[in-house]
Design an enzyme around this catalytic site. Sequence first.
Site, PDB file in Angstrom:
ATOM      1  N   ASP A 183     -10.690   1.874  -3.751  1.00 13.01           N
ATOM      2  CA  ASP A 183     -11.269   1.240  -2.209  1.00 13.01           C
ATOM      3  C   ASP A 183     -12.827   1.189  -2.214  1.00 13.01           C
ATOM      4  OD1 ASP A 183      -9.124   1.006  -0.759  1.00 13.01           O
ATOM      5  OD2 ASP A 183      -8.860   2.834   0.060  1.00 13.01           O
ATOM      6  N   ASP A 224       0.881  -1.314   0.099  1.00 17.22           N
ATOM      7  CA  ASP A 224       0.113   0.018   0.052  1.00 17.22           C
ATOM      8  C   ASP A 224       0.774   1.334  -0.155  1.00 17.22           C
ATOM      9  OD1 ASP A 224      -2.198   1.290   0.105  1.00 17.22           O
ATOM     10  OD2 ASP A 224      -3.119   0.234   1.879  1.00 17.22           O
TER      11      ASP A 224
HETATM   12  C1  DGJ Z   1      -5.801   1.610   1.940  1.00 17.93           C
HETATM   13  C2  DGJ Z   1      -6.158   0.648   0.835  1.00 17.93           C
HETATM   14  O1  DGJ Z   1      -6.685   1.172  -0.202  1.00 17.93           O
HETATM   15  C3  DGJ Z   1      -7.171  -0.327   1.576  1.00 17.93           C
HETATM   16  O2  DGJ Z   1      -7.744  -1.411   0.812  1.00 17.93           O
HETATM   17  C4  DGJ Z   1      -6.830  -0.896   3.082  1.00 17.93           C
HETATM   18  O3  DGJ Z   1      -5.668  -1.814   2.641  1.00 17.93           O
HETATM   19  C5  DGJ Z   1      -6.282   0.244   3.907  1.00 17.93           C
HETATM   20  N1  DGJ Z   1      -5.374   1.198   3.266  1.00 17.93           N
HETATM   21  C6  DGJ Z   1      -5.591  -0.216   5.240  1.00 17.93           C
HETATM   22  O4  DGJ Z   1      -4.876   0.881   5.613  1.00 17.93           O
END
Ligand code: DGJ
Length: 685
Positions: free
Chosen positions: A489, A430
């Site tokens: 997301d 991430d």
């Molecule tokens: C942002 C990501 O896009 C989410 O899917 C998740 O992994 C969160 N971060 C976790 O902090």
Amino acid sequence: MLHLRAAGVSLVLDARGGVPCVIHWGADLGELDDLALAALADAVVPAVPPSSVDVPLRFSLWPGLAEGWSGRPALAGHRQGVPAPALRLVALGDSWVRAKSADDSLELTTELELTPEGVLRIRHRLTNLGDTDFELSGLNMLLPIPEQASELLDFTGLWAHEREPQRGSLRHGVWSRESRHGRPGHDDAFLMMAGEPGFGFRRGRVWATHLAWSGDKQIWAERSALGYGALGAGELLEPGEIRLGPGDSYETPWLIAVFSDSGIDGLSDRLHPWIRSRSPLRLPRPVVLNTWEAVYFDHDFSVLGRLVDAAASVGVERFVLDDGWFTGRRDDKRALGDWYVDSSVWPDGLHPLISRVVSAGMEFGLWVEPEMISPDSDLARAHPSWMLDSSLTWRWQRVLDLNNPDAFAFVRDRLAALLSEYPIAYLKWDHNRDVLTPGATHRQTHALYRLLSELRASFPNVEIESCASGGARIDLGILDLVDRFWTSDTNDPLDRQKIQRWTSVLIPPEYLGGHLGAGAAHVTGRSSALGFRLATALFGSAGIEWNLNAASPSELAVIAEWIAEYKRLRPLLHTGVVVRADAADPANEVHGVVSQDRSSAVFALVALGTPRSALPPPVRFPGLDPNRVYTVRPIGTPPKMVQDAAPAWLSVGSVTLPGRVLSELGLPSPLLAPEQAILLSVDAS
Ligand code: DGJ
């Protein structure tokens, strides 16, 4: 002369001396021998208009003021205040061109490659041959586009709303999209398309460019009052970011340029096979369950253990533990950098969970965010100088300076230790903030690529997903080093339909994570039918992001059936040709995947809203073989329909017709309720 030809595309370069000129990039010009090429190059020398330079202006491979080009230049920089001198061709190879400045202080080599799929790649390498520093402010790739390319389509977006298309006409001037996020960003221009007015998925000629780079960049379209049009792109450099000492070189990212004479689908049809051939994925793509929206930071073995069992029972193949597993990470305000399993939550480490995952027949994946550091972390307290120089926090975090060799080694070794201790098949990698440190992103991006490369070399069987607050880092630079993108997301199928539709113009669907979320989407709060969520997540690298412990037995049964169907279809979905019909009514969209041999296909008719007419336009099936006969039948979870009687073919349950009829005439559309989708399998007799 250089004539590159492949898959219906030609690039012609007149490199007979002086400055190489791009004569043509677009449709194939056919077989041309040296004489014909020279005649062509001579014939297309333009007129000299009044009030202009006194020589014909031709489109150089390195456009700049020295040739009379007053648009955005290829090269900008200076040596102690003296601008970069003009470049002249000194050597030509089969796939490269080299130039030097008259004073021999700079050398520029341009590589050009037209792949068998018709994808053009160009990059430059600039070397400082002088004995003082050369300060580079820009080195860009430019390609000419003809006058018909007068309509632009590129993208913008927000968190959870990536790849929002925007269209406009290309008038005189520059339409420039710039990213200063230290990652492409949610508003990344992604793909700059210039096409014939009204170009669509299946119609019109289109010229498109993408910069294969995960840091700051600019990508633009320009038309000058002289009549020239251009697409250009390059890394966006801050003053002082690239100072080339004597003997130093700077290499640009690759510009990826694609031409299609059959609309946007024609771009995908060149890009997807090329990407598949150079970044081959291990197929089949496993069905994922990701814990983020299921439990967030609330890690509890008794809950997660039951989730493992539920996941295995419906057919999940890879269980991914998201954020929240490392020391002190009970929320998103702290602990990034402390990459040790939190013993207060996991007293026996991750072993009990992973054993449960593995004994249930699944692989295990782990979330990490290696490029970041929380000010409230043991790491930051021990090494405050490892944080990049920006006092702004974003999601309460700062950026780890990967150019600090100790910071780089720490994070690499920590990841290596985790990958060695545990049987981890997959990292969800991430990146949840903009970098916001002037002049840092070139080096930071290269350091990221080095970090990924080193880990991949040491752990070749570990797959990596590129995630950046959803889909803020989806590009063909990082794709060489990762196996999956987290597309967005939002798991809300209404948003996802659009985001996946546009992201898959560039990226083949098997690289794009699409997850089944809870009934009420966490990001938007909107509720949607299970069938719509399933039909949406099917067209990608499918997974689940839902606390299955809370799903009802009947929901679990439907999910299990869906996973079985996905497993049956994924050989087609992940190797086939992506097709999208041009919609007469934006409320009803048709998209699908047709197998390479056109013997089978899966389509989705998606109702995004209420149609404009009681009887929406027919469902047309693009991409089929016009001369074969196909049977169309519904599959998957039946959608809610609002019709007194279904169209005849659907009432009967299937229809068998020639591909030409299905593509041209189509079938009467069933009347889907808004936010519903019907899946149709199409199989040749
Ligand atoms: C942002 C990501 O896009 C989410 O899917 C998740 O992994 C969160 N971060 C976790 O902090």
